[in-house]
Scaffold this active site. Structure first.
Site, PDB file in Angstrom:
ATOM      1  N   ARG A   1       0.835  -1.217   0.000  1.00 44.83           N
ATOM      2  CA  ARG A   1       0.000   0.000   0.000  1.00 44.83           C
ATOM      3  C   ARG A   1       0.867   1.264   0.000  1.00 44.83           C
ATOM      4  NH1 ARG A   1      -1.859   3.469   4.023  1.00 44.83           N
ATOM      5  NH2 ARG A   1      -3.975   4.300   3.759  1.00 44.83           N
ATOM      6  N   ALA A   2       1.920   1.233   0.831  1.00 46.75           N
ATOM      7  CA  ALA A   2       2.802   2.419   0.909  1.00 46.75           C
ATOM      8  C   ALA A   2       3.513   2.647  -0.424  1.00 46.75           C
ATOM      9  CB  ALA A   2       3.816   2.237   2.039  1.00 46.75           C
ATOM     10  N   VAL A   3       3.922   1.562  -1.082  1.00 49.73           N
ATOM     11  CA  VAL A   3       4.582   1.701  -2.390  1.00 49.73           C
ATOM     12  C   VAL A   3       3.590   2.300  -3.387  1.00 49.73           C
ATOM     13  CG1 VAL A   3       5.557   0.413  -4.345  1.00 49.73           C
ATOM     14  CG2 VAL A   3       6.249  -0.171  -2.008  1.00 49.73           C
TER      15      VAL A   3
ATOM     16  N   ARG B   1       0.738   4.063  -2.857  1.00 47.78           N
ATOM     17  CA  ARG B   1       0.322   5.447  -2.566  1.00 47.78           C
ATOM     18  C   ARG B   1       1.472   6.430  -2.788  1.00 47.78           C
ATOM     19  NH1 ARG B   1      -4.941   5.566   0.255  1.00 47.78           N
ATOM     20  NH2 ARG B   1      -4.563   7.771   0.521  1.00 47.78           N
TER      21      ARG B   1
ATOM     22  N   ASP C   1      11.495 -14.161  11.093  1.00 46.05           N
ATOM     23  CA  ASP C   1      12.640 -14.751  11.808  1.00 46.05           C
ATOM     24  C   ASP C   1      13.598 -13.717  12.405  1.00 46.05           C
ATOM     25  OD1 ASP C   1      11.500 -17.031  10.811  1.00 46.05           O
ATOM     26  OD2 ASP C   1      12.995 -17.344   9.245  1.00 46.05           O
TER      27      ASP C   1
ATOM     28  N   ARG D   1       2.717 -16.122  11.756  1.00 46.14           N
ATOM     29  CA  ARG D   1       2.890 -15.278  10.572  1.00 46.14           C
ATOM     30  C   ARG D   1       1.720 -14.326  10.306  1.00 46.14           C
ATOM     31  NH1 ARG D   1       6.875 -16.700   7.198  1.00 46.14           N
ATOM     32  NH2 ARG D   1       7.695 -18.801   7.333  1.00 46.14           N
TER      33      ARG D   1
END
Ligand code: ADP
Length: 320
Positions: free
Chosen positions: A21-23, A25, A127, A252
């Site tokens: 989403r950040a990429v 927007r 991890d 996860r």
């Protein structure tokens, strides 16, 4: 630059959606088109992709996993697959690629970069074994999941005088077991980085029992042993009916923590800014609170991130 692509690869974790989403927007804010590739490198090779809009990422921030889906792709290990991946990116007109994934995915990203693709990698793995970042995306949420499960177990353990062995993920890295052990007040955190003696563990449990403390939690990292084996060994030595909980893939999933949401936002926006500045072949990380960039080549050569010695000391001081 007019168009970039983003994919999620390898083991999934919470916060991947928030990073996509950040990429998206951030790309749109910078007048870029953002293409989402499905199922990691497999989708790149099979040409499975779609143009992402703000609507595509609406309602995804708080959802675990990755709506682009992830996959393990054997074709990326061989030259024809790598060449096809580059060709797909060229055909779709992508001038940069953001890879969100673990160390294997970063190796794939490095191979693409060597073939001329501008790439920025975002470390995402529960991890916390990726070097050159204090935290990977998904670690904090996984820890919160573990704590929630262990807190529930402690309620029942104390009601029935029970000992529980709780197995966490982490491959050869004991980070999740150690940090959750500190944070939940476990009696032991058995991790691959420190040798343990099951006779000593059993003796200590017996001593606790004789002092009137009848329930115990033992965290074990999957790389240090199987929960069932450890429970069996304790039973053989002191006769305690020891229960186990293998947390597995539960760790996860789930809604990302505020830490992971913020980290995803910072990583996603920085990845787009880096591509716009013609930066390539870097993995983002967080160090001393700042977003840092390290050459992928160095990250790959760096092997697995080691557990901070101060954490080991902290655990020892607290008697874990
Ligand atoms: P993670 O990214 O979570 O560590 P994997 O190790 O399974 O997960 O890697 C994810 C994918 O990255 C692999 O299925 C493969 O497609 C790609 N990959 C891993 N190592 C390499 C490599 N040496 N060269 C090219 N691609 C790789």
């Amino acid at each position: 630059m007019k168009r970039i692509a983003v994919l999620t690869s390898g083991g999934d974790c919470s916060g991947m959606n928030a990073a996509i989403r950040a990429v998206v927007r951030s790309g749109l804010s910078n007048n870029l088109e953002v293409i989402g590739i499905q199922k990691g490198y497999q989708g790149l090779i099979d040409q499975q992709y779609e143009l992402l809009t703000t609507k595509s990422v609406s309602g995804k921030l708080q959802v675990g996993g990755t709506f682009l889906q992830s996959a393990r792709c054997l074709k990326m290990f061989e030259e024809p697959g790598r060449r096809q991946a580059v060709k797909t990116l060229q055909e779709m007109g992508a001038e940069g690629l953001v890879v969100i994934g673990g160390d294997g995915s970063h190796r794939g990203a490095y191979e693409l970069q060597k073939r001329g693709v501008p790439v920025i990698a975002i470390p995402a793995s529960i991890d916390n074994d990726i070097p050159f970042t204090d935290m990977s995306l998904g670690v904090d949420t996984a820890l919160n999941n573990i704590l929630h499960a262990v807190d529930c177990l402690k309620d029942t353990a104390s009601s029935h005088d029970r000992t529980f062995v709780v197995e966490t993920m982490g491959r050869d890295c004991g980070y999740l077991a150690l940090v959750s052990g500190i944070a939940c007040g476990a009696e032991y955190a058995l991790i691959p980085e420190s040798a343990y003696d099951i006779d000593e563990v059993s003796k200590h449990l017996l001593q606790r029992f004789q002092e009137g403390r009848d329930n115990s939690i033992i965290m074990v990292a999957e790389g240090a042993g199987k929960a069932q084996d450890i429970a069996d060994q304790i039973k053989d030595r002191i006769g305690f009916e020891t229960r186990i909980m293998v947390l597995g893939h539960y760790q996860r999933g789930g809604s990302p923590s505020s830490f992971d949401r913020l980290l995803a936002a910072r990583f996603g926006v920085t990845a787009v800014e880096a591509l716009l500045q013609d930066t390539s072949g870097k993995m983002l990380g967080i160090g001393c609170g700042a977003i840092i960039q390290t050459d992928l080549e160095k990250v790959i050569a760096g092997g697995r991130r080691k557990i901070d010695a101060t954490l080991l000391k902290l655990a020892a001081t607290l008697g874990i």
